[in-house]
Design a protein around this motif. Sequence first.
Motif: not given
Length: 313
Positions: A8, A132, A173-174, A176-177, A180, A199, A203, A207
């Motif tokens: 992030e 993360e 989550r990591s 997804l960042w 992105k 979510v 993000y 998504v």
Amino acid sequence: MKHLIGIEDLSKDDLLGLLTDADNFIEVSEREIKKVPALRGKTIINLFLENSTRTRVSFEIAGKRLSADTINVSSSGSSVSKGETVLDTVWNLEAMNPDIVVIRHKESGAPKFLADNLKNVSIVNGGDGMHEHPTQALLDCLTIQKHFAKAGRSLDGLKIAIVGDVFHSRVARSNLWAHKLLGNKVSVVAPPTLVPRGVAEVYGDNVSVTHNLAEGIEGADVVMCLRMQLERQGNFFVPTLDDYTRRFCVTEKLLRKVAPHAVVLHPGPMNRGVEISSDVADGPRSLIGSQVNMGVAVRMAVLFKVGRGQLHE
Ligand code: NCD
């Protein structure tokens, strides 16, 4: 102070720069003498207060291949098991002048808390709770990048399906960042109870969320399978594991039908026959071994950048 807490915090250039550095470090592990003097004289403490095989060994090997002195501490052999707080533990370690502490902790936010409270040591997040796991996302990206480069494709313009226990997953989550930043389309595939709330809002527009496996992985370039994190779940998230498997296990039969060209990733440890079938895990579309291999190069790149003070907070 220079740290790596999460994807992030990175810019797209930071991310791509780390992947380029990691790509350059791959070759070191293929030499007969697998060592460069890049971090000679530096001390790295791997403080793993949650179980780990791949990440811990990979950070240790990475540090050693950069010629740093590496020390491993786990919760069972340390004063954490006597009730010492993690801040006190790291304060004490800091007094011995290490350069980098790599930390894995069950609580989300522990690495950031340490980075905010300690002055003279760099913190690298080796996975914190459900927050993360930045080096895992970096190694996933490098694996994908190397694979698609062979077909003349780049790391952007891909459709990524993330399947399974997304709710408890710091890996998801990591990633997804990361996707992105890269502008890739991501399909989150899970039962409603295992989708993080909001979510798509967090993000971004790329998504989408579905509770149907075939629909979610259709036409995907990459299917990222996630472990059912039973140790974080209790009995509250799915009716039964059998029911989950019937609906969400990624199998070769289904991939052939809806995503014939997809490659498959899994961060490990795998629950074979739960979230991924053995014919996929051991089959030609599996990049799981390559992920582990890329992990060393990625951690060398991260330790090198942090050790030389080039990563911002
Ligand atoms: C993951 C983790 O610990 O977050 N594993 C890993 O680091 N390779 C995923 C998991 O535990 O399921």
